[in-house]
Write an enzyme that holds these catalytic residues in place. Structure first.
Site, PDB file in Angstrom:
ATOM      1  N   HIS A 135      -5.569  -4.679 -12.592  1.00 10.05           N
ATOM      2  CA  HIS A 135      -4.494  -3.711 -12.318  1.00 10.05           C
ATOM      3  C   HIS A 135      -3.901  -3.076 -13.628  1.00 10.05           C
ATOM      4  O   HIS A 135      -3.950  -3.756 -14.621  1.00 10.05           O
ATOM      5  CB  HIS A 135      -3.464  -4.317 -11.523  1.00 10.05           C
ATOM      6  CG  HIS A 135      -2.439  -3.647 -10.891  1.00 10.05           C
ATOM      7  ND1 HIS A 135      -1.463  -3.234 -11.671  1.00 10.05           N
ATOM      8  CD2 HIS A 135      -1.881  -3.233  -9.580  1.00 10.05           C
ATOM      9  CE1 HIS A 135      -0.307  -2.695 -11.008  1.00 10.05           C
ATOM     10  NE2 HIS A 135      -0.754  -2.733  -9.769  1.00 10.05           N
ATOM     11  N   ASP A 147      -3.347 -13.209 -13.202  1.00  8.34           N
ATOM     12  CA  ASP A 147      -2.221 -12.314 -12.480  1.00  8.34           C
ATOM     13  C   ASP A 147      -2.534 -12.638 -11.034  1.00  8.34           C
ATOM     14  O   ASP A 147      -3.446 -12.138 -10.313  1.00  8.34           O
ATOM     15  CB  ASP A 147      -2.894 -10.712 -12.970  1.00  8.34           C
ATOM     16  CG  ASP A 147      -2.086  -9.928 -11.649  1.00  8.34           C
ATOM     17  OD1 ASP A 147      -1.361 -10.328 -10.749  1.00  8.34           O
ATOM     18  OD2 ASP A 147      -2.420  -8.681 -11.959  1.00  8.34           O
ATOM     19  N   GLN A 187      -1.942 -10.832  -6.046  1.00 10.07           N
ATOM     20  CA  GLN A 187      -2.559 -10.702  -4.856  1.00 10.07           C
ATOM     21  C   GLN A 187      -3.254 -11.923  -4.072  1.00 10.07           C
ATOM     22  O   GLN A 187      -3.871 -11.913  -3.171  1.00 10.07           O
ATOM     23  CB  GLN A 187      -3.665  -9.564  -5.047  1.00 10.07           C
ATOM     24  CG  GLN A 187      -3.597  -8.343  -5.222  1.00 10.07           C
ATOM     25  CD  GLN A 187      -2.511  -7.676  -4.073  1.00 10.07           C
ATOM     26  OE1 GLN A 187      -2.563  -7.844  -3.053  1.00 10.07           O
ATOM     27  NE2 GLN A 187      -2.165  -6.508  -4.473  1.00 10.07           N
ATOM     28  N   LYS A 245       5.270  -9.299  -2.342  1.00  8.98           N
ATOM     29  CA  LYS A 245       3.857  -9.578  -1.628  1.00  8.98           C
ATOM     30  C   LYS A 245       3.599 -10.647  -0.901  1.00  8.98           C
ATOM     31  O   LYS A 245       2.909 -10.818  -0.355  1.00  8.98           O
ATOM     32  CB  LYS A 245       2.803  -8.983  -2.810  1.00  8.98           C
ATOM     33  CG  LYS A 245       2.872  -7.927  -3.671  1.00  8.98           C
ATOM     34  CD  LYS A 245       1.561  -7.682  -4.446  1.00  8.98           C
ATOM     35  CE  LYS A 245       1.508  -6.550  -5.438  1.00  8.98           C
ATOM     36  NZ  LYS A 245       1.722  -5.123  -4.774  1.00  8.98           N
ATOM     37  N   CYS A 301      -3.546   1.792  -8.951  1.00  8.89           N
ATOM     38  CA  CYS A 301      -3.049   1.355 -10.285  1.00  8.89           C
ATOM     39  C   CYS A 301      -4.270   0.611 -10.819  1.00  8.89           C
ATOM     40  O   CYS A 301      -4.073  -0.283 -11.497  1.00  8.89           O
ATOM     41  CB  CYS A 301      -1.954   0.353 -10.221  1.00  8.89           C
ATOM     42  SG  CYS A 301      -0.486   1.244  -9.488  1.00  8.89           S
TER      43      CYS A 301
END
Lengths: 416, 147
Positions: free
Chosen positions: A133, A210, A213, A236, A374
């Site tokens: 991302h 990261d 998600q 999220k 993104c």
């Protein structure tokens, strides 16, 4: 997920009951019941989160860490209670390792500016993947510009999987930091983060994962994973916007300078010199997002109440079903067909631009994301400007997939 | 909200078979337009005879609205002088954004874009080509972005 013996399988999610927890799902969009398939962009909030935030605002709000009065103590207890809730959820060693940020993006920028920028020198390397991302690309580019370090990119294959051997070959003594997604937001690929962490550590690099998600879909055990930094966002995982978490290994955080100055992050201030507060407050200048933290804690309670294994099994079944149904449609091409995926189904329709698909699906009440997600380099890799992306959460059901398929047929009709 | 208002036959036809598509060899001016929101890119190149657009082409990748709008634009502006192009752009802008806009016979086939104003997220798709044409006419060589 691999097939498991029946007695190990989590009890199935009662989706009707879950759906009743999310008031927004009763919304009508253009005369159709809302079909929300955009949770990878931002998930919806259940009543327990909405009510926890409301209860905090109604009964407990004051500034934290400041007053001796009752409300200030109540707010501080709620805020620090949320921190402990987060620590428990990701199995971190200590609350000193849990820093509240505005979200994943700010968490990564904190590491870039406070860890990487003062340490890296010309010729040092930061290694990321081609799946990242923009939030795990641009902060490192800023560090490279400031230090002369070089950004290296580990390639992916046509299925959207990390080329692990190529990644290993790019690791060298010059690699100071590895930044890698846990789950790709554009394609849904689940990356082998444990192996990535081990390989990076063997090369002497520090690793940031990261997890934006991943945390809503996979069990994340930070002590087992061994990552040095891990970032995620509340919105999220059924929590509020504007609040997220940076986990950092305590020894690393201790050695890092503050990245923003202000109230709450200091121990003493004089015009000659100020001294810094202890962890985690050293990295939390100014009044934090207290109600956001309260909402995040309620969201984690909610997820644990449903059970992440049950959520994951439910979403995986939906993803497999939707994948099969879309593959059966003419002119649909799936983008990202990794063996191990979570929640996300990216696709294109021949002769119909994703932007047009988004409008036609919206007219049918079906909310999906269209665009580059993104992740422009991912789109460039596949030679497309954009994809349509459906993503699944605990509250989606088979009727949502049927509505998606019906709307895609409608798009085909409109475009002939 | 009726999809048929947005995706009229004229729009679908120009999307599938864009007119004046390609690069104009030996052009006098060109500009690149970019809509970073959806990734649409297009290039407008044109030949001027005096103050008049004697030939024009566009190429690029975009959604149906952006492709059809560019195709319709090239047909509409060919042979017009700068002042007439500017006047037409203002009429198209009103068509795309002004809810009170009434049927404007001067628009001709461009009137097919009237459905776009019911879809505010798509107005930039339809206007990208016009901003790009403007940039080409003003500077002779430019890049514009909708953002």
């Amino acid at each position: 997920m691999a097939a498991e013996p029946a007695h190990l399988r989590p009890p199935p999610l009662d989706v009707a009951r879950v759906r009743a927890d999310f008031p927004i799902l009763a919304t009508q969009v253009h005369g159709h019941p809302l079909v929300y398939l955009d949770s990878a962009a931002s998930s919806q909030r259940p009543w327990p989160v909405i009510r926890a935030v409301e209860a905090y605002e109604t009964h407990s709000h004051a500034n934290v860490h400041r007053g001796v009065h009752a409300l200030s103590q109540a707010a501080t207890a709620a805020f620090e209670g949320a921190r402990e809730r987060v620590r428990r959820f990701v199995n971190a060693q200590s609350v000193r390792e849990i820093i509240f940020t505005r979200g994943t993006t700010e968490a990564i920028n904190l590491v870039a500016q406070s860890y990487a920028r003062p340490r890296l020198r010309a010729g040092d390397e930061i290694l990321i993947s081609a799946l990242e991302h923009h939030a795990d690309i641009v902060p490192w580019q800023l560090v490279c510009e400031a230090t002369g370090a070089v950004l290296k990119v580990a390639p992916i294959n046509r299925r959207g999987e990390l080329e692990f051997e190529a990644f290993e070959r790019l690791l060298s003594p010059r690699t100071r930091l590895v930044g890698m997604a846990h789950v790709s937001n554009a394609l849904g690929t689940v990356l082998p983060v444990k192996r990535i962490v081990e390989a990076a550590h063997a090369a002497g690099a520090v690793v940031l994962i990261d997890g934006a998600q991943a945390v809503p879909h996979l069990n994340v055990d930070l002590r087992a994973l061994g990552a040095d930094f891990y970032a995620f966002s509340a919105h999220k995982l059924y929590g509020p916007t504007g609040i997220g978490v940076l986990y950092g290994r305590e020894a690393l955080l201790e050695a890092m300078p503050p990245w923003q100055g202000g109230g709450d992050m200091i121990r003493t201030v004089s015009f000659e010199k100020s001294t810094w507060n202890e962890l985690p407050y050293k990295f939390e200048a100014g009044t934090p997002n207290i109600s956001g933290a309260v909402g995040l804690a309620a969201a984690l309670d909610y997820i644990e109440g449903l059970g992440l294994p049950a959520i994951a099994a439910h979403e995986d079944a939906l993803l497999k079903r939707a994948t099969a149904e879309l593959q059966a449609l003419p002119d649909i091409e799936l983008v990202g067909t990794a063996a191990h995926k979570a929640s996300v189904l990216s696709f294109t329709m021949k002769g119909v631009h994703p932007h047009d698909l988004g409008t036609i699906l919206d007219a049918e009440g079906v909310a999906i994301r269209t665009g580059h997600h993104c992740a422009m380099p991912v789109m460039t890799f596949f030679g497309i400007p954009a994809t349509a992306r459906a993503s699944f959460a605990c509250y989606n059901d088979e009727a949502d997939i049927a509505a998606l398929v019906k709307a895609l047929r409608r798009a085909r009709e409109v475009f002939g | 909200m009726d999809l048929k208002d947005l995706y009229r036959d004229v729009i679908l036809d120009h999307n599938k078979h864009p007119r004046n598509f390609g690069v104009l060899e030996g052009s006098d001016a060109h500009a690149d337009g970019h809509n970073p929101l959806c990734g649409d890119r297009l290039t407008v190149s044109l030949r001027l005879t005096g103050d008049r657009i004697s030939d024009i082409r566009f190429e690029g990748k975009g959604c149906a609205i952006s492709t059809a709008s560019a195709s319709l634009m090239t047909e509409a502006v060919k042979g017009k002088d700068r002042a007439a192009v500017q006047a037409l752009f203002e009429r198209v802008h009103a068509l795309l954004t002004d809810d009170a806009a009434t049927a404007d016979p001067a628009l001709g086939k461009l009137a097919a874009l009237s459905g776009v104003r019911e879809f505010p997220a798509r107005v930039k798709c339809a206007s990208l080509c016009w901003h790009t044409l403007n940039a080409a006419l003003e500077s002779g060589d430019a890049t514009v972005s909708t953002e």
